[in-house]
Structure formats: structure tokens, C-alpha cells
Design a protein around this motif. Structure first.
Motif, PDB file in Angstrom:
ATOM      1  N   VAL A 440     -33.078 -72.203  27.512  1.00 48.50           N
ATOM      2  CA  VAL A 440     -32.072 -71.167  28.623  1.00 48.50           C
ATOM      3  C   VAL A 440     -31.439 -72.132  29.390  1.00 48.50           C
ATOM      4  O   VAL A 440     -31.189 -74.018  29.179  1.00 48.50           O
ATOM      5  CB  VAL A 440     -32.897 -70.502  29.847  1.00 48.50           C
ATOM      6  CG1 VAL A 440     -33.978 -69.942  29.345  1.00 48.50           C
ATOM      7  CG2 VAL A 440     -33.622 -72.051  29.975  1.00 48.50           C
ATOM      8  N   SER A 441     -30.252 -71.732  29.487  1.00 46.09           N
ATOM      9  CA  SER A 441     -29.217 -71.877  30.141  1.00 46.09           C
ATOM     10  C   SER A 441     -28.681 -71.467  30.921  1.00 46.09           C
ATOM     11  O   SER A 441     -28.735 -70.436  31.223  1.00 46.09           O
ATOM     12  CB  SER A 441     -27.314 -72.264  29.065  1.00 46.09           C
ATOM     13  OG  SER A 441     -26.552 -73.165  29.374  1.00 46.09           O
ATOM     14  N   LEU A 442     -28.375 -72.044  32.843  1.00 47.70           N
ATOM     15  CA  LEU A 442     -28.602 -71.913  33.693  1.00 47.70           C
ATOM     16  C   LEU A 442     -27.528 -71.830  34.530  1.00 47.70           C
ATOM     17  O   LEU A 442     -26.702 -72.902  34.146  1.00 47.70           O
ATOM     18  CB  LEU A 442     -29.854 -71.841  34.543  1.00 47.70           C
ATOM     19  CG  LEU A 442     -31.028 -72.165  34.084  1.00 47.70           C
ATOM     20  CD1 LEU A 442     -32.062 -71.857  34.699  1.00 47.70           C
ATOM     21  CD2 LEU A 442     -31.389 -69.860  34.014  1.00 47.70           C
ATOM     22  N   ILE A 443     -26.552 -71.551  35.361  1.00 48.36           N
ATOM     23  CA  ILE A 443     -25.433 -71.919  35.948  1.00 48.36           C
ATOM     24  C   ILE A 443     -25.624 -71.353  38.269  1.00 48.36           C
ATOM     25  O   ILE A 443     -26.469 -70.920  38.014  1.00 48.36           O
ATOM     26  CB  ILE A 443     -23.967 -70.877  36.014  1.00 48.36           C
ATOM     27  CG1 ILE A 443     -23.973 -69.138  36.270  1.00 48.36           C
ATOM     28  CG2 ILE A 443     -23.557 -71.244  34.513  1.00 48.36           C
ATOM     29  CD1 ILE A 443     -22.976 -68.692  36.076  1.00 48.36           C
ATOM     30  N   ALA A 444     -25.267 -72.367  38.075  1.00 48.43           N
ATOM     31  CA  ALA A 444     -24.903 -73.251  39.937  1.00 48.43           C
ATOM     32  C   ALA A 444     -23.808 -72.302  40.303  1.00 48.43           C
ATOM     33  O   ALA A 444     -22.809 -72.573  39.391  1.00 48.43           O
ATOM     34  CB  ALA A 444     -25.776 -74.356  40.065  1.00 48.43           C
ATOM     35  N   VAL A 445     -23.504 -72.527  41.339  1.00 47.09           N
ATOM     36  CA  VAL A 445     -22.388 -72.053  41.965  1.00 47.09           C
ATOM     37  C   VAL A 445     -21.250 -73.094  41.757  1.00 47.09           C
ATOM     38  O   VAL A 445     -21.973 -73.445  42.995  1.00 47.09           O
ATOM     39  CB  VAL A 445     -22.082 -70.837  42.951  1.00 47.09           C
ATOM     40  CG1 VAL A 445     -20.472 -70.490  43.485  1.00 47.09           C
ATOM     41  CG2 VAL A 445     -22.064 -69.732  42.474  1.00 47.09           C
ATOM     42  N   GLY A 446     -20.005 -73.370  41.336  1.00 45.96           N
ATOM     43  CA  GLY A 446     -18.963 -74.391  41.710  1.00 45.96           C
ATOM     44  C   GLY A 446     -18.290 -74.070  42.491  1.00 45.96           C
ATOM     45  O   GLY A 446     -17.906 -72.404  42.944  1.00 45.96           O
ATOM     46  N   GLY A 447     -18.249 -74.716  43.623  1.00 48.11           N
ATOM     47  CA  GLY A 447     -17.578 -74.707  45.279  1.00 48.11           C
ATOM     48  C   GLY A 447     -18.763 -74.838  46.101  1.00 48.11           C
ATOM     49  O   GLY A 447     -18.250 -73.865  46.979  1.00 48.11           O
ATOM     50  N   ALA A 448     -19.802 -74.663  45.654  1.00 48.42           N
ATOM     51  CA  ALA A 448     -21.094 -74.377  46.931  1.00 48.42           C
ATOM     52  C   ALA A 448     -21.410 -75.323  46.929  1.00 48.42           C
ATOM     53  O   ALA A 448     -22.929 -75.603  47.152  1.00 48.42           O
ATOM     54  CB  ALA A 448     -21.755 -73.634  46.149  1.00 48.42           C
ATOM     55  N   ALA A 449     -20.709 -76.756  46.671  1.00 50.93           N
ATOM     56  CA  ALA A 449     -21.176 -78.088  46.634  1.00 50.93           C
ATOM     57  C   ALA A 449     -22.738 -78.792  47.420  1.00 50.93           C
ATOM     58  O   ALA A 449     -23.849 -78.992  47.680  1.00 50.93           O
ATOM     59  CB  ALA A 449     -20.642 -79.195  46.059  1.00 50.93           C
TER      60      ALA A 449
END
Length: 509
Positions: A440-449
Motif C-alpha cells: 500500500v502507499s499512503l499520503i499525509a498532507v504536505g503543508g501540515a508539518a
């Protein structure tokens, strides 16, 4: 008295320039420009795509947290761009080289003990790629203008958006609109939309690029332009590109939605009759820039923005979000996840990005043992900011997953890894590898560090200490929000999302 002596001169200290540069870089590391916040808030209010709306909410919550906590908006605190407009009637107080004075300001800002910024600048770019440690040197542009002041524009430009810059010398009869619309989908989501799309037209190749970079720092005025209407061909082009780029349906973080760009800027210059140079540069959700002037009265003073500009939002994930215990994760359990689904991760994960992956693949190819056991683990593509005070880790947002595509097959085939977390889309070869290995590949939100770092409750260095921010850590997280980008069947939300939100009536008009 000579003619030169009769002209009023401003005596400006290089040390004031240094101090102002340092203060400006600290300021923009945690304060978004107010016009950007207003545009982002409007985009969030209008958004109809649930996934995109959730991403925009995270960006807004993160921005307010950073403004209050004075910590970086994004873990990629950027390569520094400085534009100097030096008045003809300016005299410098010291003999210090101007570039040296600017770089000393960068050094001070990035090594500030209260808010250290991540050093991302490397020397020997095609060789050893050694990190300078203080983010110097800056990219500096100087010009001489009438007047007795020094105008300064400071920007910190993240690598994810810089990587998506595009350029071509079109034939005179070719359409700029067609070129832009052909390129934006190819840029993917690694530049963390929504942001600003800036277009430079004319001049020579380097002039077009420079115009695009400068134009993106102009105030956001698209809604005002829409209300009053275009008064020039350039403004007509801005309006057309704004409508048609948003009609592509790419949306926040590439998840599909109504807003891909908050504004479009266009700058033009005279060019050769045989050419039409066109440069495209995007600016991301971590838009960071500031303009100030020096007149000899001392360093610039920056007032904090009015916090009432920020919506008072808390981040609340959807009630339908799936809670995942990473400490009992298996490939079988991850097969239940579906592309576009929101997960809340709790437990332990590993970290690693480009340099760590390169070493891991070399060890695999040489038949050597790995320093970390990846069996039934997730790896987070991240290069965090150093922690300060009581922080477990500094701002720790995702880096672009696409850069790790070349390593994906080998990692899934040889390590027992379940999957990866980054930002943006995966390429076709990586998706095929994920499907074949049931990963699987997941994403976290870029710009919410900074928001993401609040979910990290433990951090331990495990391997490759010499790589600095690229070393392998073990993070312990609690309710870290992510979205399934590619599920074990090979379904990609970055393909299905934009298709769902495309407006073909606008694109085909």
C-alpha cells in the motif's frame, strides 16, 4: 560641490541587511502571508470534495498552530531566494560583500536556537551532495534602480514545488494556454496544491524563468480581477488559465476537487521574433515570502499579522476514518484498505527518504544485512526539523513519494515492508509493484508539518546517523491522519480523484 555630492545619499549598513534577512526568514517560516490565508480559507469554504476539504482543513489548522507556536509551516524550510533592488543613491556603510551579508542572514536564521530551520542546501550537486548545514548559499538576484532605498524580497522555496517547474521555447504560433494545460497534469501533486501558478512569457530562457519566480510573489488578487474584469490581454490570460487549470479537477494534494490554484500570475517581456519562451513555476501550500525596504534608519521591523485572519479550526478526522494499530499490522490486514480512505495510525513506524533508500538498496544488492527490520512495517518519507524545548520531533511533514518510486519494487520484494507514507502520486511502475506485492502507499498532507508532528509521541534514531534529517528513525504516533493513495489492488486516488472532479465542459470550451 560636485554633481555627485549634491545628490542626497542613503547610508545603509550591511549589518542591517543581515539582521533583516535573518528576521524575515524566521518570520516567513511560521507566518503565511495574510492574502494567502484568506484565499485558502475561501477555497476550504467552497470545496465540495470531502478528501480535498479535509486536506485544506489540515493546512489551515497547521498554519494557525505555526503562527501561535512560531514553528515552521513545513519541514522543508526551503532554498532561500533573495531579490535586491538597490537604489542608485544608496551608499553602503561597510566593505562587506553584499552577497556575504545576505548569506550571513540566512545562516543566522537557519541556526536560530529558538526555531532552527532545516538545512536543505547541498554543495557539489552532481557529486558528493554535501549538506552545508546552514542552508547557505542563497540564490541572490540584484539590480540597480532609481532611488535611495534598498528593496528586498525574501522567499523560501520548497524543493517539492521547485521540482515541478516547467519550461519550453514554443513556436510563435503555439498556444501558451495549451502548453500550460498540458504540463499541469504532468506536474502531479508533489508541489502540494492548491497554491499559485506563475507563468513567465518572453525574453530568453533564463529571463522567462526569473519573471515567473518574481511574479509569484505578487499579491493574490484573482477574486478582485474576476469582479472587475480584465483590462489587458495578460489579465485575460490569467482569468482563462485560472478557470481551466481548476477545471482539471486535480484539487488539494491531488485528491480531486474544485481548487488546484488560488491564483495565476503572468509576466511578459519582449522576445525574439522566432521564439516564445514560456516558464511555469508553482508555489505550494507553504507559500513563504516577504517584501521590505531599508532606508538607512536601521533593520526592518516585522509586525505579527492579525491572528483573527485565521479561522479558529480544530482538526477533527471523519467519523468514518479507520483506526489502525501499526504494532499489529500485516499485509493481510492492509488489504482491507481502499484508495481514498482516511486512516488514523497509532503505533510505531520507520522513517527514511532518498539517501537512506539508496543505501538500503545497495545493501540488498550486495547481499548484506539491513540495519533495521522492515517486516510488517510502514516507512514514512520524511526529513523532519530538529526538535526544540519539549518537542519529541520538529515539524515532520511528508516528502514527495514519487522520488522513491525507483526503490519501491526492491523494498517491497526484499524487506517484508507493508507500505509507504509520503505525499503526491506514485508512478505507473511503482503502482504496478505495489499491486504485485500487495503493498500500500499512503499520503499525509504536505503543508501540515507542525500538525503532523503533534501526532508523533516518540522518536528514536535507528540507523544512518550521518545522513542527518535523512537518517532512519522509529516514530511512535497516535492518531496520525493519512489517506490511502494506492491500495493493494493498484487503485490510485490520484488517478480516480481528478477524473471525478474534472469539468470537461470548461476544458473543451
Amino acid at each position: 560641490m560636485t554633481f555627485v555630492e549634491s545628490i542626497a545619499m542613503s547610508l545603509i549598513s550591511q549589518s542591517d541587511l543581515t539582521t533583516s534577512i535573518a528576521d524575515a526568514l524566521q518570520y516567513i517560516s511560521y507566518y503565511h502571508p495574510p492574502d494567502f490565508i484568506s484565499a485558502m480559507k475561501s477555497a476550504w469554504e467552497r470545496e465540495e470534495s470531502p478528501a480535498a476539504k479535509d486536506a485544506l482543513r489540515q493546512v489551515l489548522v497547521n498554519s494557525r498552530l505555526c503562527a501561535l507556536g512560531k514553528r515552521p509551516i513545513c519541514q522543508d524550510t526551503g532554498i532561500v531566494n533573495v531579490f535586491l533592488a538597490i537604489g542608485m543613491q544608496v551608499s553602503w556603510a561597510e566593505d562587506t560583500d553584499i552577497e556575504q551579508a545576505v548569506n550571513e542572514g540566512v545562516r543566522r536564521a537557519f541556526l536560530d536556537a529558538n526555531n532552527p530551520l532545516r538545512g536543505s542546501v547541498l554543495v557539489d550537486p552532481d557529486g558528493a551532495r554535501k549538506n552545508t548545514g546552514d542552508n547557505t548559499p542563497a540564490v541572490i538576484h540584484m539590480r540597480v534602480v532609481p532611488g535611495d532605498k534598498v528593496g528586498v524580497e525574501v522567499a523560501a522555496k520548497g524543493g517539492g514545488s521547485e521540482a515541478k517547474a516547467r519550461f519550453a521555447v514554443l513556436n510563435p504560433s503555439e498556444s501558451v494556454v495549451d502548453f500550460v494545460l498540458s504540463q499541469v497534469p504532468l506536474m502531479g501533486a508533489g508541489w502540494c496544491p492548491p497554491g499559485i501558478l506563475s507563468v513567465g512569457i518572453g525574453g530568453t530562457p533564463e529571463k522567462a524563468m526569473l519573471m515567473a519566480k518574481e511574479a509569484m510573489m505578487q499579491p493574490l488578487d484573482m477574486h478582485e480581477l474576476q469582479e472587475r474584469g480584465a483590462s489587458s490581454r495578460g489579465e485575460e490570460l490569467r482569468l482563462e488559465l485560472f478557470e481551466r487549470v481548476n477545471a482539471l479537477g486535480i484539487g488539494a494534494q491531488g485528491l480531486g476537487g474544485l481548487t488546484t490554484v488560488l491564483d495565476v500570475k503572468v509576466a511578459e517581456y519582449a522576445t525574439h521574433a522566432a521564439n516564445k519562451p514560456v516558464a511555469i513555476i508553482p508555489n505550494c501550500t507553504a507559500t513563504r515570502h516577504l517584501h521590505f525596504e531599508l532606508n538607512g534608519s536601521g533593520p526592518a521591523v516585522f509586525e505579527p499579522p492579525d491572528l483573527s485572519l485565521w479561522p479558529e479550526l480544530e482538526y477533527e478526522p471523519s467519523q468514518s476514518a479507520r483506526r489502525v494499530d501499526l504494532n499489529s499490522l500485516t499485509k493481510d490486514s492492509s488489504r482491507e484498505w481502499r484508495a481514498g480512505e482516511t486512516l488514523l495510525l497509532s503505533g510505531k513506524m520507520l522513517t527514511g527518504r532518498d539517501a537512506a533508500h539508496k543505501r538500503l538498496i545497495e545493501l540488498i544488492e550486495n547481499g548484506e544485512s539491513l540495519p533495521v527490520d522492515f517486516t510488517n512495517r510502514l516507512i514514512y518519507y520524511v526529513g523532519p526539523v530538529d526538535a526544540v524545548r519539549d518537542e519529541v520531533i520538529g515539524p515532520a511533514g511528508p516528502t514527495t513519494a514519487t522520488r522513491m518510486d525507483k526503490f519501491t519494487d526492491a523494498m517491497l520484494a526484499n524487506t517484508g515492508l507493508v507500505g509507504m507514507i509520503g505525499k503526491a502520486e506514485r508512478g505507473d511502475a511503482a503502482i504496478e509493484a505495489i499491486q504485485r506485492h500487495k503493498g500500500v502507499s499512503l499520503i499525509a498532507v504536505g503543508g501540515a508539518a507542525y500538525l503532523i508532528s503533534k501526532a508523533i509521541v516518540g522518536a528514536e534514531l535507528l540507523a544512518f546517523n550521518d545522513l542527518g534529517m535523512e537518517a532512519i528513525y522509529e516514530f511512535e504516533v497516535k492518531d496520525m491522519p493519512v489517506t490511502v493513495a494506492v491500495d493493494s489492488s493498484g487503485e490510485s486516488v490520484h488517478k480516480s480523484g481528478p477524473k471525478q472532479w474534472q469539468r470537461l465542459d470548461v476544458l473543451n470550451a
